[in-house]
Design a protein around this motif. Structure first.
Motif, PDB file in Angstrom:
ATOM      1  N   THR A 223       3.236 -58.756   0.149  1.00  0.00           N
ATOM      2  CA  THR A 223       2.395 -58.249   1.240  1.00  0.00           C
ATOM      3  C   THR A 223       2.737 -56.799   1.560  1.00  0.00           C
ATOM      4  O   THR A 223       1.847 -55.949   1.729  1.00  0.00           O
ATOM      5  CB  THR A 223       2.576 -59.122   2.489  1.00  0.00           C
TER       6      THR A 223
ATOM      7  N   LYS B 158       6.364 -63.751  -1.212  1.00  0.00           N
ATOM      8  CA  LYS B 158       5.085 -63.516  -0.525  1.00  0.00           C
ATOM      9  C   LYS B 158       5.180 -62.325   0.424  1.00  0.00           C
ATOM     10  O   LYS B 158       4.285 -61.467   0.473  1.00  0.00           O
ATOM     11  CB  LYS B 158       4.669 -64.760   0.259  1.00  0.00           C
TER      12      LYS B 158
ATOM     13  N   GLU C  76       4.815 -67.305   7.673  1.00  0.00           N
ATOM     14  CA  GLU C  76       4.114 -66.768   6.510  1.00  0.00           C
ATOM     15  C   GLU C  76       3.713 -65.324   6.808  1.00  0.00           C
ATOM     16  O   GLU C  76       3.768 -64.871   7.948  1.00  0.00           O
ATOM     17  CB  GLU C  76       2.869 -67.609   6.221  1.00  0.00           C
TER      18      GLU C  76
END
Length: 722
Positions: free
Chosen positions: A311, A307, A175
């Protein structure tokens, strides 16, 4: 001589079931279902927690039901490796029993046209919502071929293209890096791939609901049709499907419907289309299993791709946003363009007051290093996600879709099951997704190099603005000036500092179709969602065909004149099929427990599963007792939890139901009322220090075990034989 003058037991029926183990449970239970092949049991507790237990008492793991729902049905796969749970919200979970923690896949039966409005009217469990009322899981074997499929010396898997495709990476990808260094990254597990051990072994899950429908789910996940017992599709002709089963040679489906508290209806439904198309359905189901897994795998990876991209953008926007703020503080009427300010600095060496404040007051070396670290980690993960996860997954998906295309070209056998145009649309969309992923990876490689050069320049400028220019420092600055490529820095500032140069890969066009010119510029998330919907629609064709080719062959009705059990009871109904369901000598048994002021009445209905589907029944009374739970133990005994109405005593009793005196039903209506006949108890044993007992049994060969759990949470595991 009777054991007690008020109880229907005699001395010769006394039996002491050997105690295997006992334990005090933490919570009160309401259902026990044993695995058919192992000493495992699923226990459902009063708060709808589901526990998988070894030997019926040692918990392996627990899981909760969906919010505000109840467990309404539970059944094991015949292979004993998984089980299905039905809920009051209309969903079914297929749970893997071989794992040390709960893993499941959700199957939701589709609504039909006449019930859609009433189903969506209430999703919280109120009257009118869809509810799963029964589950049955049976083998669905392929048709045996009489000829040899291959020649001697020929390996049919020698040209298996998946051997040349890079293997899928099943290690959960990283992640985005957390803001705080001490926080641990959470890595959600990837979907479990289809088991190789289950290839070629197919089962059929029959799901009954409260709208009189039986949903057919191949392997517990692939919906292949819906059968309805409603007459002429009448929406008012409601009924709960409380039991289902498959007749001999898969040619019929048996259903028991509760129309009211007094009325039950037994249906024999034509399912010969399943028999005729079982090999074709199994072939499609094999591909559907892999397509479904790959789509879930791709969906999860693309979500993570988004994601990491988000970011990177957020970190860049934090810096560009600070320059924008400083510009607006000095002139709130201007249109701030932070990228122009930095371009002016790198091209002329001159700086404006906001940019000077940005380097001296806001930007620190620690912030730049954190920006470099977090963005660098996300850039690396974007490249890894595409190279090791998404490209191999898309290639494997294309392989499976081309296999389905091959089936669609075999029009003699698959014309009603697979549409070639639908498959080709899925192939085109997958190829477009793969193409855009490759272009995105190339763009990421370029932006990643530009970002490194930009960070070098930022550090150089921060050092320059933060210290006085001594002669030694000026020489050092001249040396540092050659350590970065200004053209790459300029390219990054123009495309990626204040704007998202890769936004086209995440653009969403509402309502766009593949015929639209913008389709080729669709973002990853929308493209994957469209691909998933297209594949589901393509694989729904068997369901549409099978649902229209089923009909009711025979109907029998049962009308009860005595009272249904009004108090809270575990079960007042049980079903069992003797012999193999697909064999010619299979017989369906139903047992019903009723009561009146004199005691309990047990009615056993026997139905032949071959034409002409003859029905016979036996009924008898048990005086001064009531039945709290009932279940078939095996092909010989019907088990019951019996409670005395005059004393607080509970008993475990059995009936040898094949030996009962059955009366053939001469019409299609069976009227069951009070009777003077008595049901002979074959074996009984008193259950001490417990009341309101439920029980579950596994009477198959070499298993022969059962468990009772009282309202005081005491659980006893017994062996059925000495």
């Amino acid at each position: 001589m009777k054991v007690n003058d008020t109880l229907p037991f005699t001395d010769h029926s006394q039996f002491s079931f050997p105690l295997f183990h006992w334990k005090n449970l933490k919570k009160q239970a309401k259902q026990i279902v044993w695995c058919p092949t192992q000493d495992l049991a699923v226990i459902v507790f009063i708060d709808n927690m589901i526990a998988l237990c070894r030997d019926g008492w040692s918990p392996i793991w627990e899981m909760s039901a969906p919010d505000a729902t109840e467990v309404t049905a539970l059944v094991w796969n015949p292979n004993g490796e998984e089980f299905a749970i039905g809920f009051s919200n209309g969903s079914v979970r297929r749970v893997d029993a071989t794992c040390a923690e709960p893993k499941y896949i959700v199957y939701t039966p589709p609504p039909t046209s006449f019930s859609t409005s009433s189903i969506t009217k209430s999703a919280s469990g109120r009257s009118g919502s869809l509810k799963i009322t029964s589950l049955a899981w049976v083998h669905f074997p392929r048709k045996e071929n009489n000829f040899k499929d291959t020649m001697h010396g020929f390996d049919p898997k020698a040209m298996e293209f998946t051997n040349e495709i890079p293997a899928l990476n099943m290690e959960p990808p990283d992640e985005p890096a957390p803001l705080a260094l001490f926080l641990k990254q959470k890595k959600p597990p990837l979907p479990d791939p289809p088991s190789k051990a289950s290839e070629g072994k197919h089962t059929l899950l029959l799901v009954g609901d409260n709208y009189g429908r039986i949903h057919l789910s191949l392997n517990g996940t692939y919906h292949i049709g819906t059968m309805s017992v409603r007459m002429d599709g009448n929406a008012k002709d409601k009924g709960n499907i409380i039991a289902t089963g498959i007749g001999p040679t898969l040619s019929t489906v048996q259903a028991l419907v509760q129309k009211s508290t007094e009325k039950r209806e037994m249906f024999t439904m034509d399912s010969s289309i399943l028999l005729a198309k079982r090999n074709e359905l199994c072939n499609i189901a094999e591909e559907q299993k892999h397509v479904d897994f790959l789509l879930r795998y791709i969906n999860q990876c693309v979500s993570l791709l988004n994601k990491h991209h988000t970011t990177i953008r957020q970190l860049a926007e934090q810096s560009s946003g600070e320059i924008t703020r400083l510009l607006l503080e000095r002139n709130d009427q201007m249109d701030p363009m932070p990228q122009v300010e930095l371009l002016g600095l790198i091209s002329t060496g001159n700086t404006s007051e906001p940019v000077h404040a940005y380097f001296t007051q806001y930007l620190t070396e620690q912030q730049v290093k954190r920006w470099e670290s977090r963005s660098g980690q996300s850039y690396g993960n974007l490249q890894k996600l595409i190279n090791e996860y998404l490209e191999p997954a898309c290639s494997r998906l294309l392989h499976r879709l081309h296999r389905l295309r091959g089936y669609s070209l075999w029009t003699e056998r698959y014309s009603d099951l697979v549409d070639i145009s639908g498959v080709e649309a899925c192939i085109d969309t997958t190829q477009l997704l793969l193409k855009r992923l490759i272009f995105y990876r190339i763009s990421i490689d370029k932006v990643c190099i530009e970002f490194r050069e930009f960070i070098k320049w930022i550090l150089h400028m921060a050092e320059k603005f933060g210290e006085r220019d001594t002669e030694q420092q000026q020489q050092q600055n001249q040396t540092d000036a050659t350590s970065y490529d200004p053209w790459l820095v300029v390219s990054y500032i123009k495309k990626s500092f204040a704007t998202d140069g890769l936004a086209e890969y995440f653009t969403v066009y509402p309502g766009i179709e593949s015929s639209d010119k913008r389709w080729k510029q669709t973002g990853f998330l929308q493209l994957v969602n469209s691909l998933t919907e297209m594949c589901n629609n393509m694989l729904n064709r068997p369901s549409n065909m099978i649902s229209t080719q089923t009909r009711i062959l025979k109907k029998h009705s049962i009308q009860f004149k005595d009272q249904q059990i009004q108090r809270k009871s575990a079960r007042s109904f049980a079903s069992w099929v003797t012999g193999e369901e697909t064999s010619s000598n299979a017989i369906q048994y139903y047992a019903f427990a009723r009561e009146n002021d004199r005691g309990a009445i047990v009615t056993v209905v026997k139905k032949c599963l071959e034409e002409p589907y003859t029905v016979s029944y036996a009924s008898g009374r048990l005086e001064n007792v009531r039945i709290h739970d009932i279940e078939f133990l095996d092909s010989q005994e019907l088990g019951m939890v019996i409670e005395s109405t005059k004393a607080s005593r509970s008993f475990l009793g059995t009936i040898v139901y094949p030996d009962l005196s059955y009366t053939a039903l001469k019409t299609d209506l069976l009227v069951s009322g009070d009777t003077t006949s008595k049901i002979p108890i074959a074996r009984h044993m008193e259950l001490t220090r417990v009341s309101n007992v439920i029980f579950g049994a596994n009477g198959r060969t070499r298993r022969r075990i059962m468990e009772t759990i009282g309202s005081n949470k005491k659980a006893y595991v017994f062996l059925m034989d000495d």
